[in-house]
Design a protein around this motif. Structure first.
Motif, mmCIF file in Angstrom:
data_model
loop_
_atom_site.group_PDB
_atom_site.id
_atom_site.type_symbol
_atom_site.label_atom_id
_atom_site.label_comp_id
_atom_site.label_asym_id
_atom_site.label_seq_id
_atom_site.Cartn_x
_atom_site.Cartn_y
_atom_site.Cartn_z
ATOM 1 N N PRO A 288 0.823 -1.214 0.000
ATOM 2 C CA PRO A 288 0.000 0.000 0.000
ATOM 3 C C PRO A 288 0.855 1.260 0.000
ATOM 4 O O PRO A 288 1.916 1.325 0.629
ATOM 5 N N GLY A 289 0.383 2.241 -0.776
ATOM 6 C CA GLY A 289 1.079 3.516 -0.837
ATOM 7 C C GLY A 289 2.144 3.594 -1.920
ATOM 8 O O GLY A 289 2.530 4.689 -2.327
ATOM 9 N N GLU A 290 2.653 2.450 -2.386
ATOM 10 C CA GLU A 290 3.660 2.447 -3.445
ATOM 11 C C GLU A 290 2.999 2.536 -4.811
ATOM 12 O O GLU A 290 1.854 2.105 -4.997
ATOM 13 N N THR A 291 3.746 3.068 -5.770
ATOM 14 C CA THR A 291 3.297 3.005 -7.158
ATOM 15 C C THR A 291 3.866 1.744 -7.775
ATOM 16 O O THR A 291 5.088 1.583 -7.890
ATOM 17 N N ILE A 292 2.980 0.833 -8.139
ATOM 18 C CA ILE A 292 3.360 -0.455 -8.715
ATOM 19 C C ILE A 292 3.425 -0.321 -10.235
ATOM 20 O O ILE A 292 2.575 0.331 -10.848
ATOM 21 N N VAL A 293 4.424 -0.927 -10.832
ATOM 22 C CA VAL A 293 4.547 -0.951 -12.292
ATOM 23 C C VAL A 293 4.406 -2.399 -12.738
ATOM 24 O O VAL A 293 5.210 -3.250 -12.365
ATOM 25 N N SER A 294 3.380 -2.686 -13.522
ATOM 26 C CA SER A 294 3.122 -4.069 -13.937
ATOM 27 C C SER A 294 4.063 -4.487 -15.057
ATOM 28 O O SER A 294 4.721 -3.655 -15.695
ATOM 29 N N GLU A 295 4.106 -5.770 -15.310
ATOM 30 C CA GLU A 295 4.713 -6.282 -16.530
ATOM 31 C C GLU A 295 3.752 -6.002 -17.702
ATOM 32 O O GLU A 295 2.549 -5.837 -17.490
ATOM 33 N N PRO A 296 4.254 -5.943 -18.930
ATOM 34 C CA PRO A 296 3.359 -5.743 -20.070
ATOM 35 C C PRO A 296 2.346 -6.886 -20.189
ATOM 36 O O PRO A 296 2.675 -8.045 -19.947
ATOM 37 N N TYR A 297 1.125 -6.554 -20.557
ATOM 38 C CA TYR A 297 0.081 -7.557 -20.759
ATOM 39 C C TYR A 297 -0.924 -6.986 -21.752
ATOM 40 O O TYR A 297 -0.912 -5.776 -22.043
ATOM 41 N N MET A 298 -1.810 -7.826 -22.274
ATOM 42 C CA MET A 298 -2.795 -7.375 -23.242
ATOM 43 C C MET A 298 -4.019 -6.831 -22.537
ATOM 44 O O MET A 298 -4.656 -7.522 -21.736
ATOM 45 N N SER A 299 -4.351 -5.590 -22.824
ATOM 46 C CA SER A 299 -5.556 -4.983 -22.284
ATOM 47 C C SER A 299 -6.778 -5.597 -22.964
ATOM 48 O O SER A 299 -6.874 -5.603 -24.193
ATOM 49 N N SER A 300 -7.705 -6.097 -22.162
ATOM 50 C CA SER A 300 -8.888 -6.729 -22.750
ATOM 51 C C SER A 300 -9.836 -5.707 -23.356
ATOM 52 O O SER A 300 -10.600 -6.016 -24.275
ATOM 53 N N SER A 301 -9.795 -4.458 -22.868
ATOM 54 C CA SER A 301 -10.763 -3.475 -23.359
ATOM 55 C C SER A 301 -10.390 -2.920 -24.719
ATOM 56 O O SER A 301 -11.262 -2.505 -25.476
ATOM 57 N N SER A 302 -9.083 -2.889 -25.052
ATOM 58 C CA SER A 302 -8.707 -2.343 -26.358
ATOM 59 C C SER A 302 -7.715 -3.226 -27.099
ATOM 60 O O SER A 302 -7.252 -2.857 -28.161
ATOM 61 N N LYS A 303 -7.384 -4.387 -26.541
ATOM 62 C CA LYS A 303 -6.498 -5.356 -27.174
ATOM 63 C C LYS A 303 -5.143 -4.747 -27.531
ATOM 64 O O LYS A 303 -4.576 -5.032 -28.577
ATOM 65 N N ASN A 304 -4.639 -3.901 -26.648
ATOM 66 C CA ASN A 304 -3.302 -3.351 -26.792
ATOM 67 C C ASN A 304 -2.411 -3.934 -25.707
ATOM 68 O O ASN A 304 -2.876 -4.236 -24.608
ATOM 69 N N LEU A 305 -1.119 -4.053 -26.003
ATOM 70 C CA LEU A 305 -0.164 -4.328 -24.938
ATOM 71 C C LEU A 305 -0.005 -3.063 -24.118
ATOM 72 O O LEU A 305 0.268 -1.985 -24.659
ATOM 73 N N CYS A 306 -0.174 -3.205 -22.809
ATOM 74 C CA CYS A 306 -0.042 -2.034 -21.962
ATOM 75 C C CYS A 306 0.725 -2.378 -20.696
ATOM 76 O O CYS A 306 0.912 -3.550 -20.343
ATOM 77 N N VAL A 307 1.186 -1.336 -20.026
ATOM 78 C CA VAL A 307 1.771 -1.422 -18.685
ATOM 79 C C VAL A 307 0.871 -0.611 -17.772
ATOM 80 O O VAL A 307 0.447 0.496 -18.142
ATOM 81 N N THR A 308 0.579 -1.135 -16.592
ATOM 82 C CA THR A 308 -0.317 -0.446 -15.673
ATOM 83 C C THR A 308 0.441 0.047 -14.451
ATOM 84 O O THR A 308 1.174 -0.711 -13.814
ATOM 85 N N LEU A 309 0.258 1.330 -14.137
ATOM 86 C CA LEU A 309 0.675 1.878 -12.848
ATOM 87 C C LEU A 309 -0.516 1.753 -11.902
ATOM 88 O O LEU A 309 -1.652 2.049 -12.289
ATOM 89 N N SER A 310 -0.263 1.296 -10.686
ATOM 90 C CA SER A 310 -1.368 1.131 -9.735
ATOM 91 C C SER A 310 -0.887 1.475 -8.330
ATOM 92 O O SER A 310 0.310 1.414 -8.026
ATOM 93 N N THR A 311 -1.841 1.837 -7.481
ATOM 94 C CA THR A 311 -1.519 2.131 -6.083
ATOM 95 C C THR A 311 -2.758 1.915 -5.223
ATOM 96 O O THR A 311 -3.885 2.140 -5.683
ATOM 97 N N TYR A 312 -2.540 1.455 -4.005
ATOM 98 C CA TYR A 312 -3.639 1.244 -3.051
ATOM 99 C C TYR A 312 -3.754 2.467 -2.145
ATOM 100 O O TYR A 312 -2.752 2.914 -1.563
ATOM 101 N N VAL A 313 -4.969 3.001 -2.045
ATOM 102 C CA VAL A 313 -5.217 4.181 -1.215
ATOM 103 C C VAL A 313 -6.452 3.927 -0.359
ATOM 104 O O VAL A 313 -7.268 3.040 -0.660
#
Length: 403
Positions: A355-380
């Motif tokens: 929690p509180g950190e900015t997480i950087v994912s590995e590349p994966y295919m976005s199901s909503s637009s079928k693009n390879l993407c990387v996701t930044l995420s954080t728990y708040v």
């Protein structure tokens, strides 16, 4: 040392090429390669075996080559070196020549644990017979390798069936992997997958320093190719090259920029900063559309979204309006994001445990637009409730900057 026992078939000579462990800077063994002559002219291995097949003597010729390779190997190899022998699956599965070949190997004077039998990339009409033959050879103590993985028929199904000790990656994989960051990461994932199955990995066809460094970055176990040593029939030359790793690689085995970790990429710094502004604004009560404006202004930002602490999406995606040419048609249902459950995504799970950190994912295919993407995420947490904020970046475009 030409084999003249069968003058009507191409004469046999053995060339050897080292298979090196980059971690040790030395040869773990040698691959034996046929150098044949028909009369006074050189004859390619493909031509030699074609002539043997046309004469109805393919199995016999394969065994002659194997015996010759073994005799030559014994003339120079030390007690630790292993011999890699190429064998056609038809010969291994043949009820006569397969059994005779096993006898030849056992009587050679080379212990089975020092012989790696490479199953060549070729169609086999009786795959169950090949599995049985490989199991029998393994029971004697021989090591099994699959050659040219990634080309033609040598695929994961064959790996699962034959359970090899070694998989040799086709040279085209390393040639294409050095061309882009995306290809290089795919090669890394392939090596990881094969390691999970329980095999050593040889990257074949190494011809440049860049390819050698990338092989090390991908955590390949062994390498082979002209960059380290060409096949030669000169046994003194074979042993002289056995402990030579080019000095340029001595302290640089993981120095290549091809495989920087996603989270370490300098190119992500503006996205990280803008994502922090999105987080702070949303937590202070700014509507998500307004809070996301700094992040979505970044060149390759795709969207932001909000999940509750169970992984269910709260509201729809807030999409950038700048990347319509990159969007690909997909299943209509997947365009509805509100209420979708993303609790299995690594960006959600990792955010919960850090929690509180900015997480950087590995590349994966976005199901909503079928693009390879990387996701930044954080728990708040807001008003006692937990949320995971996410921001997608178009990896397909970003990785072009990293080639």
């Amino acid at each position: 040392m030409i084999d003249a026992q069968a003058p009507e078939l191409p004469a046999i000579e053995s060339a050897f090429q080292p298979v090196l462990s980059l971690a040790h800077g030395a040869a773990v063994g040698y691959e034996a390669l046929l150098r044949a002559r028909q009369g006074q002219a050189s004859c390619s291995p493909e031509q030699a075996f074609r002539l043997a097949r046309e004469a109805g003597r393919y199995g016999e010729y394969e065994r002659r080559c194997t015996r010759h390779h073994l005799r030559r190997f014994l003339q120079f190899a030390d007690d630790e070196s292993v011999l890699f022998l190429n064998l056609h699956p038809d010969v291994l599965a043949d009820p006569v020549h397969g059994a005779a070949l096993a006898d030849d190997l056992l009587e050679s004077g080379v212990s089975p644990g020092r012989v790696v039998l490479e199953v060549l990339e070729a169609r086999q009409d009786t795959p169950s017979a090949l599995v049985d033959a490989v199991d029998r050879l393994r029971s004697y103590g021989f090591l099994i390798a699959l050659d040219d993985f990634g080309a033609g028929l040598t695929n994961l199904g064959r790996v699962w069936d034959l359970r090899p000790d070694v998989v040799k990656l086709d040279r085209e994989l390393i040639c294409k992997a050095v061309s882009s960051y995306r290809n290089a990461r795919s090669l890394l994932r392939l090596v990881d997958l094969l390691h999970d199955i329980g095999t050593f990995i040889v990257v074949e066809g190494i011809e440049t320093e860049e390819q050698a460094k990338l092989s090390a970055d991908c955590d390949a176990d062994f390498v082979q190719g002209y960059y380290f040593g060409r096949p030669t029939i000169d046994l003194e030359a074979v042993t002289a090259a056995s402990n030579v790793v080019p000095s340029a690689l001595d302290d640089q085995l993981t120095d290549s920029r091809k495989l920087r970790r996603i989270g370490d990429l300098d190119e992500l710094m503006p996205y990280r900063h803008a994502f922090g502004l999105f987080r702070d604004a949303w937590c202070s009560g700014v509507a998500v559309e307004q809070a996301a404006r700094h992040f979505l202004a970044c060149q390759w930002a795709l969207r932001v979204f909000v999940l509750d602490d169970t992984g269910r999406q709260v509201g729809e995606n807030i999409e950038s309006d700048r990347h319509d040419p990159w969007r690909r048609s997909t299943f209509p249902l997947l365009a509805r994001s509100s209420g979708a459950n993303w609790s299995k995504r690594s960006y959600f799970r990792d955010a919960l445990v850090r929690p509180g950190e900015t997480i950087v994912s590995e590349p994966y295919m976005s199901s909503s637009s079928k693009n390879l993407c990387v996701t930044l995420s954080t728990y708040v947490t807001v008003d006692g409730r937990g949320f995971v904020l996410g921001g997608d970046i178009l990896f397909e475009a970003l990785c072009r900057m990293l080639a």
